[in-house]
Design a protein around this motif. Structure first.
Motif, PDB file in Angstrom:
ATOM      1  N   HIS A 389       0.840  -1.208   0.000  1.00  0.00           N
ATOM      2  CA  HIS A 389       0.000   0.000   0.000  1.00  0.00           C
ATOM      3  C   HIS A 389       0.868   1.248   0.000  1.00  0.00           C
ATOM      4  CE1 HIS A 389      -3.597  -2.160   0.385  1.00  0.00           C
ATOM      5  NE2 HIS A 389      -3.582  -2.378   1.673  1.00  0.00           N
ATOM      6  N   GLY A 392       1.662   2.559  -3.178  1.00  0.00           N
ATOM      7  CA  GLY A 392       0.575   2.992  -4.049  1.00  0.00           C
ATOM      8  C   GLY A 392      -0.286   1.868  -4.607  1.00  0.00           C
ATOM      9  N   LEU A 393      -0.028   0.630  -4.205  1.00  0.00           N
ATOM     10  CA  LEU A 393      -0.840  -0.460  -4.726  1.00  0.00           C
ATOM     11  C   LEU A 393      -2.163  -0.526  -3.967  1.00  0.00           C
ATOM     12  CD1 LEU A 393       2.015  -1.176  -5.783  1.00  0.00           C
ATOM     13  CD2 LEU A 393       1.378  -3.570  -5.550  1.00  0.00           C
ATOM     14  N   CYS A 394      -3.249  -0.556  -4.702  1.00  0.00           N
ATOM     15  CA  CYS A 394      -4.550  -0.578  -4.048  1.00  0.00           C
ATOM     16  C   CYS A 394      -4.797  -1.956  -3.422  1.00  0.00           C
ATOM     17  CB  CYS A 394      -5.657  -0.231  -5.043  1.00  0.00           C
ATOM     18  SG  CYS A 394      -5.932  -1.508  -6.260  1.00  0.00           S
TER      19      CYS A 394
ATOM     20  N   ASP B  73      -2.668   3.695   0.289  1.00  0.00           N
ATOM     21  CA  ASP B  73      -2.263   3.592  -1.111  1.00  0.00           C
ATOM     22  C   ASP B  73      -2.555   4.888  -1.873  1.00  0.00           C
ATOM     23  OD1 ASP B  73      -4.874   2.470  -0.448  1.00  0.00           O
ATOM     24  OD2 ASP B  73      -5.163   2.199  -2.597  1.00  0.00           O
ATOM     25  N   ALA B  76       0.134   7.340  -1.087  1.00  0.00           N
ATOM     26  CA  ALA B  76       1.341   7.034  -1.860  1.00  0.00           C
ATOM     27  C   ALA B  76       1.199   7.554  -3.286  1.00  0.00           C
ATOM     28  CB  ALA B  76       1.595   5.538  -1.860  1.00  0.00           C
ATOM     29  N   GLU B 105       0.177   2.044 -11.398  1.00  0.00           N
ATOM     30  CA  GLU B 105      -0.992   2.463 -10.601  1.00  0.00           C
ATOM     31  C   GLU B 105      -0.943   3.970 -10.368  1.00  0.00           C
ATOM     32  OE1 GLU B 105      -2.818   0.370  -7.553  1.00  0.00           O
ATOM     33  OE2 GLU B 105      -2.933  -1.420  -8.798  1.00  0.00           O
TER      34      GLU B 105
END
Lengths: 460, 249
Positions: A389, A392-394, B73, B76, B105
């Motif tokens: 997370h 940036g990973l959902c 997330d 980020a 992402e």
């Protein structure tokens, strides 16, 4: 069911034994006697407590004692992801070996590949030497049952000093409109210093109820190498019992890998007899199950000789109210010094309703050995989740990545690059919820009923 | 860029941060120093969004947005980066797959097309140089089998790849020998831009010889008890944390 099956044998004994040598008939009848004594396993039988086959058999089944599909062009009706492999491919349709030209092929290197039923007529001396010698009919009721009813399956004989280049792929297809009871029987002999790989795929093309009870006997002569991959992607009404019996002689090495991606009820039994020094046995399994699917992996490794190594690694991800069972037993006999035996079963449960029963078990009578066993049941590592997370990973992507990572330890153990790649794809698709059993076959594409199996990522 | 106001944080009913306040502007490097147990790592984790901590009151504003409202997330993707004190090993997830997923992402978040394989590999080769990573990362799982130094380098490598606006580096110097420390510090310095900011959390002054801070804050018992310029770090090194403890009493 027991009486019904015995009665069925007696009524059809002529058909079943048609064309078989006398020793095969005798073996069948001996097995029938044992079956009369022992019957089918029930939930009071050791190693079957969590896997109730009796209820799976409460249906009317059709039996095919006569081969109705002698010849068929399989390419026309069937393709699958794994099928693209460069393999020597054979097909079983409703329990019978399918062939295009001849029921038995002999390759230039002397390897014989073909129908077991035909091989009983053509190579009785080889069959007599091996048939029933690994699959002990006293061990389980289902083995006795298979032995009583066995008619056809894959027969492979690799002579000494031959490395069979292409893997042999066996595809087991059920396409009958009635509920079907199948009992395929395979016999594989790998000669001294020889090498063979078999990829065994099970598929159902119909949504009828099917019950398949397979026995495979595999004989590994001195210094031979053998790999056996079992890929299961069956419909929601299928019950699949697979019993692998392997006898290893000195210096031989074995890899088995049972990949269960879908299947209503699956039990894989692997029985390894290590009867020589310096043998190596690597036994892997991966199961990704959801809804009410049930998968049972039972392993028995008998270190009957010294200085050999065995290693078991079984991993599973369970969603919804699915069930998994693992029972691994390693026996190290009194004189089997310097044995190394390892067992590991790891599970991830995605819901409170999913259940796993795991029982690694060592029975050691020698004193100079290295053995270990372990089992874990847990959720995805919250520290790893946070780490992903924080980059940036959902939620969904992070979970998929971790589940895939968990599964990949078993996938990475596949030594054939093309197979590894296709299994890897299937696992990724499965974890994304995109792999339905319909993905696998052309016949099914326009099916009226298209079941969707997917692991619900929001429940972790 | 970052404004923390009267932040109170606890874990399992135990209060860690008490009326914590700080303001970090674009282009600045802040160092937060403090003895063990003063709440340094908690601060870093709360900014990144670790949910094991409870924010009892106060606010964290990031470019005017309420950070506490965002899942980790999203923070980020919006440009907040946490360099972990103990980077997590993730067997089976390759560095390449991990970084490519993270970058794409983030790009998706800003409405950009994903990088192609070739573009990604080129970017990776370029960024590896920032922290002098020679190893092929293609076949390596995230942090698995990495030495302590490699793990810390890997954090800065990820920072280089993701180009955060606000980087919080939690004890990036711990467990590093002097050579690795220099490499890591040079990496951080190379990534400094007028429009980003860095918060360096450390126990020792040593790191600040290489990453020169604009401001130094001393954290003690959950709040900042002293702020100053880089000279404060030197004074702290000389007099030790006992000095602060006595002053606070």
């Amino acid at each position: 069911m027991k009486e019904l099956l015995i009665d069925l044998y007696n009524k059809n004994s002529e058909l079943i034994n048609n064309g078989s040598p006398l020793f095969v008939k005798e073996l069948r009848e001996k097995a029938l006697e044992v079956f009369k004594q022992n019957g089918l396993p029930n939930t009071k039988t050791e190693n079957w407590r969590q896997s109730d086959i009796q209820s799976r058999l409460e249906h009317e089944f059709a039996f095919n004692f006569v081969n109705q599909s002698k010849s068929l062009d399989v390419v026309d009706i069937f393709t699958c992801d794994v099928y693209d492999l460069d393999t020597f491919s054979v097909t079983m349709l409703n329990g019978w070996f399918v062939y295009q030209n001849a029921p038995i092929t002999q390759l230039p290197d002397g390897t014989i590949i073909g129908s077991l039923s035909k091989a009983m007529e053509v190579y009785p001396e080889i069959i007599e030497k091996y048939l029933g010698k690994a699959a002990d009919i006293n061990k389980t009721g289902v083995t006795a049952l298979n032995t009583a009813f066995m008619q056809d399956g894959l027969f492979v004989h690799v002579p000494d000093n031959v490395e069979v280049e292409k893997p042999i792929q066996i595809i087991n297809i059920v396409d009958l409109k009635e509920n079907t009871f199948l009992q395929p029987r395979h016999l594989i002999v790998v000669g001294k210093n020889s090498k063979l790989t078999v990829v065994h795929c099970d598929h159902s093309l119909v949504h009828n109820i099917s019950f398949s009870n397979t026995v495979a006997e595999i004989f590994l002569e001195e210094n031979s190498k053998y790999e056996h991959y079992k890929v299961q992607n069956m419909g929601k009404n299928s019950s699949l019992l697979t019993n692998l019996f392997i006898k290893q002689k000195e210096g031989s090495s074995l890899v088995t890998n049972a990949l269960t991606l879908n299947g209503a009820f699956t039990k894989n039994y692997v029985d390894v007899g290590i009867n020589g020094k310096n043998c190596n046995s690597e036994l892997y399994g991966l199961y990704l199950v959801d809804s009410a699917q049930h998968v049972d992996n039972q392993v028995f490794v008998d270190h009957a000789e010294a200085e050999s190594t065995s290693n078991q690694l079984y991993k599973g991800i369970l969603d919804d109210e699915s069930r998994a069972v693992f029972s691994g037993k390693v026996m190290v006999r009194k004189d089997s010094q310097k044995t190394q035996a390892y067992q590991n079963n790891k599970n991830i449960l995605l819901t409170d309703d999913a259940k796993v029963f795991t029982q690694p078990h060592l029975e050691i009578y020698a004193d100079d050995v290295k053995c270990s066993h372990g089992a874990t049941v847990g959720q995805l590592d919250p520290n790893a989740m946070f780490y992903l997370h924080s980059r940036g990973l959902c939620e969904k992507t992070a979970r998929q990545l971790l589940m895939y990572a968990f599964a990949s330890e078993v996938v990475n153990a596949i030594s054939i690059p093309a197979l590894k790649e296709s299994i890897d794809n299937m696992v990724q698709k499965r974890l994304r919820g995109e792999l339905s059993i319909c993905d696998q076959c052309l016949l099914h594409c326009n099916d009226r009923e298209s079941p969707v199996f997917d692991i619900d990522l929001n429940k972790i | 860029m970052l404004k923390i106001k009267d932040l109170n944080v606890s874990i399992n009913g135990k209060q860690i941060l008490k009326n914590f306040n700080i303001e970090v502007n674009k282009g600045e490097v802040h160092a937060i120093m403090g003895p063990n147990g003063s709440g340094k790592s908690t601060l870093a984790a709360v900014i990144a969004g670790r949910d094991i901590f409870t924010v009892d009151s106060g606010e964290i504003l990031y470019n005017g947005k309420d950070l506490l409202d965002m899942p980790p997330d999203l923070r980020a993707r919006e440009g907040v980066f946490l360099g972990f004190q103990y980077p997590v090993e993730i067997p089976g997830v390759s560095m390449v797959n991990f970084m490519r997923t993270a970058i794409n992402e983030k790009r998706k978040h800003f409405g950009l097309e994903p990088l192609t394989g070739a573009e990604f590999l080129k970017l990776m080769e370029e960024k590896k140089k920032v922290v002098d990573i020679q190893a092929k990362l293609t076949n390596r799982s995230v942090n698995e089998g990495f030495s302590g130094g490699e793990k810390k380098k890997n954090e800065i490598f990820q920072m280089a790849m993701l180009e955060p606006k606000l980087a919080i580096l939690d004890e990036t110097d711990s467990g590093l020998d002097i050579d690795a420390l220099k490499v890591v510090a040079n990496g951080v310095n190379a990534l400094k831009k007028p429009d980003n900011a860095t918060v360096v959390i450390t126990h020792y002054q040593r790191l600040l010889d290489y990453i020169v801070p604009d401001f130094v804050h001393v954290l003690y018992e959950g709040r900042i008890v002293k702020s100053g310029t880089k000279e404060l770090a030197l004074e702290l090194e000389e007099k030790g944390y006992e000095w602060i403890k006595n002053e606070v009493k």
